[in-house]
Design a protein around this motif. Structure first.
Motif, mmCIF file in Angstrom:
data_model
loop_
_atom_site.group_PDB
_atom_site.id
_atom_site.type_symbol
_atom_site.label_atom_id
_atom_site.label_comp_id
_atom_site.label_asym_id
_atom_site.label_seq_id
_atom_site.Cartn_x
_atom_site.Cartn_y
_atom_site.Cartn_z
ATOM 1 N N SER A 112 4.999 12.619 -3.139
ATOM 2 C CA SER A 112 4.351 13.204 -4.308
ATOM 3 C C SER A 112 3.311 12.262 -4.887
ATOM 4 O O SER A 112 3.445 11.029 -4.822
ATOM 5 C CB SER A 112 5.383 13.540 -5.377
ATOM 6 N N GLU A 113 2.289 12.852 -5.483
ATOM 7 C CA GLU A 113 1.265 12.049 -6.138
ATOM 8 C C GLU A 113 1.804 11.373 -7.394
ATOM 9 O O GLU A 113 1.263 10.363 -7.834
ATOM 10 C CB GLU A 113 0.055 12.903 -6.468
ATOM 11 N N ALA A 116 3.489 3.903 -8.647
ATOM 12 C CA ALA A 116 3.221 2.708 -7.839
ATOM 13 C C ALA A 116 2.019 1.952 -8.385
ATOM 14 O O ALA A 116 1.960 0.717 -8.310
ATOM 15 C CB ALA A 116 2.989 3.099 -6.385
ATOM 16 N N THR A 117 1.060 2.668 -8.942
ATOM 17 C CA THR A 117 -0.099 2.009 -9.548
ATOM 18 C C THR A 117 0.339 1.038 -10.636
ATOM 19 O O THR A 117 -0.207 -0.061 -10.776
ATOM 20 C CB THR A 117 -1.060 3.059 -10.137
ATOM 21 N N ALA A 118 1.357 1.435 -11.403
ATOM 22 C CA ALA A 118 1.849 0.593 -12.491
ATOM 23 C C ALA A 118 2.632 -0.614 -11.986
ATOM 24 O O ALA A 118 2.766 -1.612 -12.711
ATOM 25 C CB ALA A 118 2.731 1.420 -13.426
ATOM 26 N N ILE A 119 3.152 -0.537 -10.758
ATOM 27 C CA ILE A 119 3.980 -1.626 -10.216
ATOM 28 C C ILE A 119 3.178 -2.493 -9.249
ATOM 29 O O ILE A 119 2.906 -3.658 -9.525
ATOM 30 C CB ILE A 119 5.246 -1.066 -9.544
ATOM 31 N N SER A 120 2.785 -1.921 -8.119
ATOM 32 C CA SER A 120 2.080 -2.728 -7.123
ATOM 33 C C SER A 120 0.572 -2.775 -7.351
ATOM 34 O O SER A 120 -0.063 -3.802 -7.112
ATOM 35 C CB SER A 120 2.367 -2.194 -5.715
ATOM 36 N N ILE A 169 0.839 -1.190 0.000
ATOM 37 C CA ILE A 169 0.000 0.000 0.000
ATOM 38 C C ILE A 169 0.876 1.241 0.000
ATOM 39 O O ILE A 169 1.765 1.381 0.845
ATOM 40 C CB ILE A 169 -0.924 0.007 1.242
ATOM 41 N N VAL A 170 0.640 2.123 -0.947
ATOM 42 C CA VAL A 170 1.400 3.362 -1.061
ATOM 43 C C VAL A 170 0.458 4.522 -0.776
ATOM 44 O O VAL A 170 -0.688 4.539 -1.239
ATOM 45 C CB VAL A 170 2.004 3.508 -2.472
ATOM 46 N N LEU A 171 0.918 5.497 0.018
ATOM 47 C CA LEU A 171 0.053 6.626 0.344
ATOM 48 C C LEU A 171 0.823 7.939 0.312
ATOM 49 O O LEU A 171 2.042 7.986 0.476
ATOM 50 C CB LEU A 171 -0.626 6.429 1.703
ATOM 51 N N CYS A 172 0.079 9.005 0.089
ATOM 52 C CA CYS A 172 0.609 10.353 0.239
ATOM 53 C C CYS A 172 -0.492 11.225 0.825
ATOM 54 O O CYS A 172 -1.683 10.901 0.716
ATOM 55 C CB CYS A 172 1.137 10.923 -1.078
#
Length: 278
Positions: A166-167, A173-177, A135-138
Motif C-alpha cells: 500500500s502507498e 516509511a518516509t517518516a522512518i527511513s 528503499i521502500v517500493l510499491c
C-alpha cells in the motif's frame, strides 16, 4: 553481465545528486551498460557530469529519437515539476515500467500524466548514494511480477529494497527511513556537542560520535540481535551507561521524542501527497 543485467534501454529523467548517485550504482553493479542509458537533464553542468559516466545525454525529450521506447524509466525530478514533465514522456514509456522516486507523488497522479502504464513508486534515502540505502517500493496493478523484479534488481545496487502493498506504507516509511538519516545526523551533532560540553576538543568529540554511531549500527546489522538485547548487554548495573539511559528512557525521553518526530513527518508526507494529487 549476469541474469540481473538489463539490455535496456533505460531512461533516467533528472540527474541531480540522488539521480546521479543511483545511476553510478547501477553502472558499477553491472546492471546495465552505459551505452544503453539515456539521461534527460536540462542543467548543463549536471548533464556534463552524467555524460562523464559514458551514458547518452539529452536536454529534453525533443532530442530522443521519435521511436524511442524505454524498458525502464526512472523519474528523479523534484515533486513540484513532475506534473508538468510527465506528459512529454508518454510515447517513450508506454511499453515499459516507470519508477518514480519523487517524494509525495501518488501512483494515481503519475498515471494521470503518463497514462495507463506500469508504475512503481519508490522511496530511497540518502545513504543510497553509497550503496547503503533503505528503499521502500510499491507498484500499481499494471506492473508485472517480472517488471517489479527488474526494478528491485536495479534498486538493490543502491541498498536494501523492501516491497510494500500500500502507498500508506510508503508515507510511513518516509517518516522512518526517508527522513531518518537526518535524525541520525542530528543525533551525531548532539552527541558531539555533549562531548565538547564535557571538555573534549571538538574534532575528537565529532570523530567519537561518528565512529560510535557507525560501529553500533554495523554491530546491530551484523549480529541480528534485537537492539533491546544489545542495549542490555552494554548496560552494567550501577554503571555509566545505566546512568545515561535513566535520562534517555525517562518521561519525555528519547522514545517519546522519536515517536512525536515520526508522527510529524508522517503527517507532512500525507499532506504533501494530498496537495500534489489535488
Amino acid at each position: 553481465m549476469d541474469d540481473n543485467t538489463m539490455s535496456g534501454p533505460l531512461l533516467l529523467v533528472g540527474c541531480g545528486n540522488m539521480g546521479r548517485a543511483m545511476l553510478r550504482g547501477w553502472l558499477d553493479a553491472g546492471f546495465i551498460c552505459a551505452d544503453a542509458v539515456h539521461v534527460v537533464e536540462p542543467a548543463v553542468s549536471l548533464r556534463e557530469e552524467a555524460g562523464a559516466l559514458g551514458v547518452r545525454t539529452h536536454v529534453s525529450t525533443e532530442t530522443l529519437e521519435p521511436g524511442f521506447k524505454a524498458a525502464l524509466a526512472i523519474f528523479a525530478v523534484k515533486p513540484q515539476v513532475m506534473a508538468a514533465a510527465l506528459p512529454a514522456y508518454r510515447p517513450h514509456v508506454a511499453e515499459g515500467v516507470t519508477v518514480s522516486i519523487a517524494a509525495g507523488i501518488p501512483l494515481a497522479s503519475i498515471a494521470a500524466g503518463l497514462g495507463e502504464v506500469a508504475i512503481v513508486r519508490a522511496m530511497p534515502n540518502t545513504p543510497a548514494a553509497i550503496g547503503k540505502g533503505s528503499i521502500v517500493l510499491c507498484a500499481n496493478e499494471r506492473a508485472s511480477a517480472a517488471q517489479i523484479a527488474s526494478v528491485t534488481g536495479l534498486l538493490s545496487a543502491n541498498g536494501t529494497v523492501h516491497r510494500v502493498e500500500s502507498e500508506a506504507a510508503i508515507d510511513a516509511a518516509t517518516a522512518i527511513s526517508g527522513s531518518g538519516p537526518a535524525y541520525v545526523f542530528h543525533f551525531i551533532e548532539c552527541l558531539a556537542d555533549a562531548g565538547v560540553n564535557l571538555g573534549l576538543p571538538a574534532p575528537l568529540a565529532l570523530a567519537l560520535a561518528r565512529e560510535t554511531v557507525e560501529g553500533a549500527g554495523a554491530l546491530a546489522m551484523a549480529t541480528g540481535t534485537p537492539p533491546s538485547d544489545l542495549r542490555r548487554q552494554v548496560t552494567s548495573p550501577g554503571g555509566t551507561t545505566e546512568a545515561a539511559l535513566t535520562v534517555l528512557m525517562g518521561d519525555e525521553g528519547l522514545r517519546d521524542v522519536m515517536r512525536k518526530a515520526a508522527v510529524a513527518a508522517h503527517r507532512r508526507a500525507v499532506e504533501l501527497a494530498g496537495n500534489i494529487s489535488a
